[in-house]
Write an enzyme that holds these catalytic residues in place. Structure first.
Site, PDB file in Angstrom:
ATOM      1  CE  LYS A  13      11.548   9.264  78.047  1.00  0.00           C
ATOM      2  NZ  LYS A  13      12.312   9.154  76.807  1.00  0.00           N
ATOM      3  NE  ARG A 138      11.963  16.809  68.599  1.00  0.00           N
ATOM      4  CZ  ARG A 138      12.217  16.444  69.850  1.00  0.00           C
ATOM      5  NH1 ARG A 138      11.307  15.796  70.539  1.00  0.00           N
ATOM      6  NH2 ARG A 138      13.370  16.701  70.396  1.00  0.00           N
ATOM      7  NE  ARG A 149      16.429  14.357  70.666  1.00  0.00           N
ATOM      8  CZ  ARG A 149      15.539  13.997  69.722  1.00  0.00           C
ATOM      9  NH1 ARG A 149      15.680  14.393  68.470  1.00  0.00           N
ATOM     10  NH2 ARG A 149      14.499  13.262  70.038  1.00  0.00           N
TER      11      ARG A 149
END
Length: 192
Positions: A13, A138, A149
């Site tokens: 995105k 990350r 997630r």
């Protein structure tokens, strides 16, 4: 044109939003970026955000809507891309009310459809490549965290797919292609 980019974590995105910023002069409204910007601004809203974040609390929907309201009242250029918001049905209703209040419309909700297993492999693989190259990774880019997630996305955000479908705004796009293929599919959807 105002759009929402909807899809699970790692679907691309943010990458696609940046491409729309460059190709269509749209303004990306990323809630994370807006919160960091507000915190550093010294404004009244910024002080509220900084205080909430300093306590380690979650920023309320009202604060996020307030930040979006400020952005909608500013420069419009080619329209807005909502990236990371809404995440829940309550937020979707609040955004609809805000857009109506501001005399704005929501033109499309681009749902980036991806295969979960491929997505997990892609994220974990990219993290391994970054680590091998000595780049930062990350902490939650491991299989267990990515799957957690995804589960959060399906519990809280996936209901938006039906919500926007019922409103006639949902535009599914195959998010599994290359960046350019996904970009072309999104462009074709928006040009309709």
């Amino acid at each position: 044109m105002n759009i929402i980019l909807l899809g699970p974590p790692g679907a691309g995105k943010g990458t696609q939003a940046q491409m729309l910023v460059e190709s269509r002069d749209m303004i990306q409204l990323s809630t994370g970026d807006m919160l960091r910007e507000a915190k550093d601004s010294g404004s009244e809203m910024g002080r509220i955000v900084a205080d909430v974040m300093a306590r380690g609390d979650l920023v309320t929907d009202e604060i996020v809507i307030g930040l979006i309201r400020e952005k909608l009242q500013g420069e419009k250029r080619g329209g807005f891309i909502f990236d990371g918001f809404p995440r829940t049905l309550a937020q979707a209703d609040a955004l609809a009310d805000l857009l109506d209040e501001q005399g704005e419309t929501l033109d499309a909700v681009v749902e980036m459809q991806v295969d979960d297993d491929t997505l997990v492999k892609r994220i974990v693989g990219r993290a391994a490549e970054a680590a091998a190259a000595g780049q930062p990774v990350r902490a939650d880019d491991n299989e267990e965290s990515v799957r957690r997630r995804l589960m959060e996305y399906y519990k809280k955000t996936a209901p938006l797919i039906g919500y926007y479908h019922a409103k006639g705004k949902l535009a599914p796009v195959d998010g599994m292609g290359s960046m350019d293929e996904v970009k072309a599919a999104i462009a074709a959807t928006l040009d309709k």
